[in-house]
Each structure stands twice: as C-alpha cells, then as structure tokens.
Design a protein around this motif. Structure first.
Motif, PDB file in Angstrom:
ATOM      1  N   UNK A   4       5.872   5.796   1.869  1.00  0.00           N
ATOM      2  CA  UNK A   4       5.542   5.679   0.451  1.00  0.00           C
ATOM      3  C   UNK A   4       4.831   4.352   0.234  1.00  0.00           C
ATOM      4  N   UNK A   5       3.717   4.415  -0.492  1.00  0.00           N
ATOM      5  CA  UNK A   5       3.018   3.200  -0.891  1.00  0.00           C
ATOM      6  C   UNK A   5       3.674   2.678  -2.163  1.00  0.00           C
ATOM      7  N   UNK A   6       3.977   1.405  -2.167  1.00  0.00           N
ATOM      8  CA  UNK A   6       4.563   0.769  -3.336  1.00  0.00           C
ATOM      9  C   UNK A   6       3.589  -0.284  -3.841  1.00  0.00           C
ATOM     10  N   UNK A   7       3.196  -0.131  -5.101  1.00  0.00           N
ATOM     11  CA  UNK A   7       2.344  -1.114  -5.769  1.00  0.00           C
ATOM     12  C   UNK A   7       3.270  -2.030  -6.559  1.00  0.00           C
ATOM     13  N   UNK A   8       3.153  -3.340  -6.339  1.00  0.00           N
ATOM     14  CA  UNK A   8       4.040  -4.280  -7.024  1.00  0.00           C
ATOM     15  C   UNK A   8       3.371  -5.646  -7.091  1.00  0.00           C
ATOM     16  N   UNK A   9       4.066  -6.604  -7.650  1.00  0.00           N
ATOM     17  CA  UNK A   9       3.459  -7.876  -7.981  1.00  0.00           C
ATOM     18  C   UNK A   9       3.486  -8.936  -6.897  1.00  0.00           C
ATOM     19  N   UNK A  10       2.513  -9.812  -6.956  1.00  0.00           N
ATOM     20  CA  UNK A  10       2.500 -11.000  -6.101  1.00  0.00           C
ATOM     21  C   UNK A  10       3.264 -12.141  -6.779  1.00  0.00           C
ATOM     22  N   UNK A  11       3.858 -11.829  -7.925  1.00  0.00           N
ATOM     23  CA  UNK A  11       4.735 -12.764  -8.646  1.00  0.00           C
ATOM     24  C   UNK A  11       6.085 -12.097  -8.817  1.00  0.00           C
ATOM     25  N   UNK A  12       7.093 -12.870  -9.194  1.00  0.00           N
ATOM     26  CA  UNK A  12       8.448 -12.341  -9.354  1.00  0.00           C
ATOM     27  C   UNK A  12       8.715 -11.755 -10.734  1.00  0.00           C
ATOM     28  N   UNK A  13       7.946 -12.159 -11.738  1.00  0.00           N
ATOM     29  CA  UNK A  13       8.219 -11.698 -13.086  1.00  0.00           C
ATOM     30  C   UNK A  13       9.292 -12.536 -13.755  1.00  0.00           C
ATOM     31  N   UNK A  14       9.491 -12.299 -15.047  1.00  0.00           N
ATOM     32  CA  UNK A  14      10.371 -13.133 -15.868  1.00  0.00           C
ATOM     33  C   UNK A  14      11.854 -12.814 -15.698  1.00  0.00           C
ATOM     34  N   UNK A  15      12.183 -11.624 -15.224  1.00  0.00           N
ATOM     35  CA  UNK A  15      13.577 -11.190 -15.141  1.00  0.00           C
ATOM     36  C   UNK A  15      14.028 -11.035 -13.693  1.00  0.00           C
ATOM     37  N   UNK A  16      15.233 -11.448 -13.419  1.00  0.00           N
ATOM     38  CA  UNK A  16      15.839 -11.266 -12.096  1.00  0.00           C
ATOM     39  C   UNK A  16      15.939  -9.777 -11.742  1.00  0.00           C
ATOM     40  N   UNK A  17      15.921  -8.925 -12.760  1.00  0.00           N
ATOM     41  CA  UNK A  17      16.038  -7.483 -12.510  1.00  0.00           C
ATOM     42  C   UNK A  17      14.868  -6.942 -11.689  1.00  0.00           C
ATOM     43  N   UNK A  18      13.716  -7.576 -11.736  1.00  0.00           N
ATOM     44  CA  UNK A  18      12.572  -7.116 -10.949  1.00  0.00           C
ATOM     45  C   UNK A  18      12.814  -7.364  -9.458  1.00  0.00           C
ATOM     46  N   UNK A  19      13.354  -8.528  -9.141  1.00  0.00           N
ATOM     47  CA  UNK A  19      13.711  -8.835  -7.754  1.00  0.00           C
ATOM     48  C   UNK A  19      14.807  -7.876  -7.279  1.00  0.00           C
TER      49      UNK A  19
END
Length: 187
Positions: A4-19
């Motif tokens: 599966x290809x996963x598209x996601x960020x080169x940053x962590x984002x504002x919420x710990x929930x993304x990590x």
C-alpha cells in the motif's frame, strides 16, 4: 494485498495524534504483511510510519526524487530506496508498486498525491482502493467539499462512495479488502 502506498507529511503536524496514527498504521501494515510504499523520507510522519514498519519487521519501499534527497532527508535504512528524476515519476512509480493508497493527514503535497490517484480511479486508470486515514477529523472539511461537489453534480455519487474513510487503520484496511471498484466516469 501485497503493498500500500501511503501519502503523508514531511512534518509532524500540530497534534500528537498524527504521530500516533502513523505508528498505528505502520504496525497494522507490518502485522498484515503488507509492504509500505511511501515518499522515502526520514522526517515527519513519513519517517514515523517507515520506522514503525521496519521496527515491526515489515518491508518498506521509498520512492524519492533527486531534488528531495537532501531536503526531505532520504531514509537510510529502508528495504529499498528508489531514486527518481521528478515528482511525476515518483507518483507513477508509487502507483505502479502499490495495490492501494492511503492518505494520512498532510500538506499540499499529500493532497496533490491523493487527488491525482483519486482522479485516476474515477477515469479508470486503476481499480485500486483509495482511502483517507481521518486522524483527528483532519479530512472532515474535505469530505464536506466532496459532498458539496456531489450535490452540485460535479462528482457522481458512485465516485464519492469509492473513497474509503476511517480514523482506525484496522477498519480502513478491512474496507480495502472488501473494495470493489465502481464503473468509470461518464460524461
């Protein structure tokens, strides 16, 4: 489903929930024996999901354009790192390698990758499942926009329904297993 290809960020984002979501998805992919195909970076949620799949004994294939080798800091420990010449080639290679696509929360690049793959499904270039991992309700505004596009008759309801959405990686991957492609776009 092998990869599966996963598209996601080169940053962590504002919420710990993304990590945390990247970790949960990475564990689920590895536990199911599904290889991760992703952008090849060691930073942001991209790095987190790759590190998680690797730590769980899974396979990770990174696809990174030369221009981003240093900027996104190519991951040094992948199962395989494919270096390509352009962003277009990156997306084409990821699409070729993947049996499905998941977009995690991310920025403009993530959305651009998502929309290209979604459009390809609409017009019949592929019949692979495409989903949004809706961590922290990140994609709620986009889903409202999709509903608006259906209401205004710019998107057919069958194409809106082919977009799989869930906040739980286990449920989303179960949806992938049951996915049946809709018919191609008619004008």
């Amino acid at each position: 489903m092998k990869s599966i290809a996963v598209f996601c960020g080169s940053r962590m984002g504002a919420s710990e929930s993304y990590r945390e979501g990247a970790i949960a998805l990475g564990k689920e992919l590895a536990n199911r024996g599904i290889a991760l195909v992703y952008g090849g970076a060691s930073v942001g949620t991209m790095g987190v999901i790759a590190d998680t799949v690797l730590a769980e004994g899974g396979r990770v294939i990174g696809v990174i354009p030369e221009v981003l080798m240093n900027r996104e800091i190519a991951h040094p420990n992948l199962t395989e790192l494919i270096v390509v010449s352009s962003m277009h080639e990156r997306k084409a290679k990821m699409a070729e390698l993947a049996d499905g696509f998941i977009s995690m929360p991310g920025g403009a690049g993530t959305l651009e990758e998502f929309f290209e793959i979604y459009t390809w499904a609409q017009i019949g270039i592929h019949q692979k499942p495409n989903g949004l991992l809706n961590i922290n309700h990140f994609y709620d505004p986009l889903l409202a926009m999709f509903d608006h596009m259906v209401k205004e008759e710019f998107v057919q309801a069958k194409h809106r329904s082919m977009l799989l959405v869930n906040a739980d990686p286990k449920v989303l991957l179960d949806q992938f297993q049951m996915y049946e492609a809709s018919s191609v776009k008619t004008f």
